[in-house]
Design an enzyme around this catalytic site. Structure first.
Site, PDB file in Angstrom:
ATOM      1  N   TYR A  33     -40.298  -6.498  25.776  1.00 21.53           N
ATOM      2  CA  TYR A  33     -40.761  -7.562  24.894  1.00 21.53           C
ATOM      3  C   TYR A  33     -41.572  -8.583  25.674  1.00 21.53           C
ATOM      4  O   TYR A  33     -41.599  -8.558  26.911  1.00 21.53           O
ATOM      5  CB  TYR A  33     -39.573  -8.224  24.185  1.00 21.53           C
ATOM      6  CG  TYR A  33     -38.730  -9.155  25.037  1.00 21.53           C
ATOM      7  CD1 TYR A  33     -37.905  -8.657  26.042  1.00 21.53           C
ATOM      8  CD2 TYR A  33     -38.764 -10.523  24.846  1.00 21.53           C
ATOM      9  CE1 TYR A  33     -37.136  -9.513  26.825  1.00 21.53           C
ATOM     10  CE2 TYR A  33     -37.998 -11.389  25.608  1.00 21.53           C
ATOM     11  CZ  TYR A  33     -37.187 -10.879  26.596  1.00 21.53           C
ATOM     12  OH  TYR A  33     -36.438 -11.726  27.365  1.00 21.53           O
ATOM     13  N   ARG A  52     -48.277  -8.518  32.063  1.00 19.53           N
ATOM     14  CA  ARG A  52     -46.860  -8.239  32.360  1.00 19.53           C
ATOM     15  C   ARG A  52     -46.305  -7.207  31.386  1.00 19.53           C
ATOM     16  O   ARG A  52     -45.512  -6.337  31.774  1.00 19.53           O
ATOM     17  CB  ARG A  52     -46.047  -9.538  32.309  1.00 19.53           C
ATOM     18  CG  ARG A  52     -44.589  -9.329  32.718  1.00 19.53           C
ATOM     19  CD  ARG A  52     -43.837 -10.638  32.834  1.00 19.53           C
ATOM     20  NE  ARG A  52     -43.699 -11.294  31.548  1.00 19.53           N
ATOM     21  CZ  ARG A  52     -43.174 -12.509  31.368  1.00 19.53           C
ATOM     22  NH1 ARG A  52     -42.726 -13.198  32.410  1.00 19.53           N
ATOM     23  NH2 ARG A  52     -43.079 -13.032  30.170  1.00 19.53           N
ATOM     24  N   ARG A 100     -30.894  10.895  18.364  1.00 16.58           N
ATOM     25  CA  ARG A 100     -30.235  10.236  19.494  1.00 16.58           C
ATOM     26  C   ARG A 100     -29.962  11.211  20.643  1.00 16.58           C
ATOM     27  O   ARG A 100     -29.223  12.188  20.485  1.00 16.58           O
ATOM     28  CB  ARG A 100     -28.922   9.589  19.049  1.00 16.58           C
ATOM     29  CG  ARG A 100     -28.301   8.705  20.120  1.00 16.58           C
ATOM     30  CD  ARG A 100     -27.086   7.956  19.592  1.00 16.58           C
ATOM     31  NE  ARG A 100     -26.626   6.985  20.589  1.00 16.58           N
ATOM     32  CZ  ARG A 100     -25.877   7.312  21.645  1.00 16.58           C
ATOM     33  NH1 ARG A 100     -25.484   8.556  21.820  1.00 16.58           N
ATOM     34  NH2 ARG A 100     -25.515   6.380  22.517  1.00 16.58           N
ATOM     35  N   LYS A 149     -39.350  -6.571  31.820  1.00 12.83           N
ATOM     36  CA  LYS A 149     -38.907  -7.448  30.726  1.00 12.83           C
ATOM     37  C   LYS A 149     -38.367  -6.580  29.590  1.00 12.83           C
ATOM     38  O   LYS A 149     -38.997  -6.421  28.540  1.00 12.83           O
ATOM     39  CB  LYS A 149     -40.052  -8.349  30.258  1.00 12.83           C
ATOM     40  CG  LYS A 149     -39.571  -9.552  29.471  1.00 12.83           C
ATOM     41  CD  LYS A 149     -40.670 -10.587  29.352  1.00 12.83           C
ATOM     42  CE  LYS A 149     -40.325 -11.698  28.390  1.00 12.83           C
ATOM     43  NZ  LYS A 149     -39.140 -12.478  28.727  1.00 12.83           N
ATOM     44  N   GLU A 182     -32.256 -16.770  39.003  1.00 15.45           N
ATOM     45  CA  GLU A 182     -33.049 -17.409  37.948  1.00 15.45           C
ATOM     46  C   GLU A 182     -32.108 -17.826  36.831  1.00 15.45           C
ATOM     47  O   GLU A 182     -30.892 -17.658  36.941  1.00 15.45           O
ATOM     48  CB  GLU A 182     -34.134 -16.455  37.436  1.00 15.45           C
ATOM     49  CG  GLU A 182     -33.582 -15.183  36.829  1.00 15.45           C
ATOM     50  CD  GLU A 182     -34.665 -14.206  36.370  1.00 15.45           C
ATOM     51  OE1 GLU A 182     -35.755 -14.659  35.984  1.00 15.45           O
ATOM     52  OE2 GLU A 182     -34.381 -12.993  36.375  1.00 15.45           O
ATOM     53  N   LEU A 207     -37.362 -12.024  36.958  1.00 15.85           N
ATOM     54  CA  LEU A 207     -38.537 -11.776  36.127  1.00 15.85           C
ATOM     55  C   LEU A 207     -39.681 -12.636  36.667  1.00 15.85           C
ATOM     56  O   LEU A 207     -39.477 -13.811  36.968  1.00 15.85           O
ATOM     57  CB  LEU A 207     -38.250 -12.154  34.673  1.00 15.85           C
ATOM     58  CG  LEU A 207     -39.435 -11.897  33.741  1.00 15.85           C
ATOM     59  CD1 LEU A 207     -39.585 -10.397  33.488  1.00 15.85           C
ATOM     60  CD2 LEU A 207     -39.287 -12.636  32.435  1.00 15.85           C
TER      61      LEU A 207
HETATM   62  N1  PMP Z   1     -36.468 -15.234  33.551  1.00 11.26           N
HETATM   63  C1  PMP Z   1     -35.888 -14.687  32.468  1.00 11.26           C
HETATM   64  C2  PMP Z   1     -34.652 -13.871  32.650  1.00 11.26           C
HETATM   65  C3  PMP Z   1     -36.436 -14.890  31.187  1.00 11.26           C
HETATM   66  O1  PMP Z   1     -35.864 -14.333  30.108  1.00 11.26           O
HETATM   67  C4  PMP Z   1     -37.592 -15.705  31.054  1.00 11.26           C
HETATM   68  C5  PMP Z   1     -38.180 -16.002  29.702  1.00 11.26           C
HETATM   69  N2  PMP Z   1     -38.664 -14.869  29.079  1.00 11.26           N
HETATM   70  C6  PMP Z   1     -38.164 -16.239  32.214  1.00 11.26           C
HETATM   71  C7  PMP Z   1     -37.574 -15.987  33.438  1.00 11.26           C
HETATM   72  C8  PMP Z   1     -39.400 -17.099  32.143  1.00 11.26           C
HETATM   73  O2  PMP Z   1     -40.542 -16.292  31.965  1.00 11.26           O
HETATM   74  P1  PMP Z   1     -41.837 -16.860  31.225  1.00 11.26           P
HETATM   75  O3  PMP Z   1     -42.255 -18.079  31.979  1.00 11.26           O
HETATM   76  O4  PMP Z   1     -42.824 -15.758  31.324  1.00 11.26           O
HETATM   77  O5  PMP Z   1     -41.416 -17.171  29.828  1.00 11.26           O
END
Ligand code: PMP
Length: 285
Positions: A33, A52, A100, A149, A182, A207
């Site tokens: 996503y 991305r 499945r 992601k 994070e 991420l």
């Molecule tokens: N880390 C994680 C785990 C996230 O879910 C997000 C938000 N999608 C981010 C970092 C921040 O990424 P972005 O700045 O691209 O929204």
């Protein structure tokens, strides 16, 4: 006004937009996503979000459902139909619908694609930024490819709920060495006592946040000292400032970590300046 979702070629009222029980996103979280900020009806940093997205799809060997140009049109149409001026547009692509079976479905299975858009409570978000947010630390129990992601977000869901249960807005995930990777849905930053900005380096364990990358561009332009390195929970407790970055909230100051005030317990000046400057540096499409 009924909300509209794009789903596999059609724009439908949200209540009629349904995926199959055999969709691999539903069965296996086999999908990816993106969330892109919408501001004044325009998409922010779309190019980087789409790059991305391509990378996530490639890593999981999921086919692109349509050309970049067609995708750009779907995102804009979804924003327009939902009359979003300030908010987000959400896009999800899964490996599609198939009987499945854990292994990939037969070649030619069409990926599923969904897009939704919603408005942000701008006043509420500005208040949140003015007040600053509380974060709590929790163990990072995710898999070792969180650079993709993917929609497999169960550990993030549990972390976020742990934060809510402790009256905090965000959870900071802590690796086996006691270092913050994070946030559950954001990148984590601190400003050290000597004024350096510190955030975890890119790799498979975080991420690559788009907001993070724009903030780094700002720091470079302004010649501010920053380090991409892991920081410990203790360093975070002792920091002068802390903040989080994400597309839906840009820069949000953190005023407490595990109930301990950060700095003097008020939003920091660096975070405030970055938040104010953000859209001068982001790409507006
Ligand atoms: N880390 C994680 C785990 C996230 O879910 C997000 C938000 N999608 C981010 C970092 C921040 O990424 P972005 O700045 O691209 O929204």
């Amino acid at each position: 006004m009924s909300r509209i979702a794009y789903i596999n070629g059609r724009y439908l009222p949200r209540s009629a937009a349904k995926v199959s029980v055999e969709d691999r996103g539903f069965q296996f979280a086999d999908g990816v996503y993106e969330v892109c900020e919408v501001r004044g009806g325009r998409l922010i940093d779309e190019r980087r979000h789409m790059a991305r997205l391509d990378r996530s799809l490639n890593e999981l060997r999921i086919a692109r459902p349509m050309s970049p140009a067609a995708l750009a049109i779907v995102l804009r149409e979804t924003v327009r139909l939902n009359r979003v001026r300030d908010g987000i547009v959400y896009l999800q692509i899964t490996r599609g619908e198939a009987r499945r079976d854990f292994a990939f479905p037969p070649g030619g299975t069409t990926p599923s694609m969904v897009a939704m858009a919603r408005s942000t409570d701008v006043v509420g978000l500005e208040q949140l930024a003015a007040d600053g947010i509380a974060v709590v630390t929790v163990p990072d129990i995710r898999w070792s490819r969180v650079d993709i992601k993917s929609v497999a977000l169960l550990p993030n869901v549990l972390a976020k709920q742990a934060a809510r249960d402790r009256d905090a807005r965000e959870a900071w995930l802590v690796d086996a060495h006691g270092r913050v990777t994070e946030g559950a849905s954001s990148n984590a930053w601190i400003v050290s006592r000597d004024g350096k900005l510190i955030t975890h380096p890119l790799g498979r364990d975080i991420l690559a946040g788009i907001t993070r990358s724009v903030v780094i561009d700002v720091l470079k332009v302004q010649g501010l000292a920053f380090e991409e390195r892991a920081f410990s929970v203790e360093e975070a407790y002792a920091a002068r400032e802390a903040f989080v970055t994400s597309a839906s909230q840009t820069v949000l100051p953190v005023v407490s970590i595990d109930g301990r005030p950060v700095g003097n317990g008020a939003p920091g000046l660096v975070a405030g300046a970055l938040r104010r400057d953000y859209h001068r540096h982001a790409e507006i499409a």
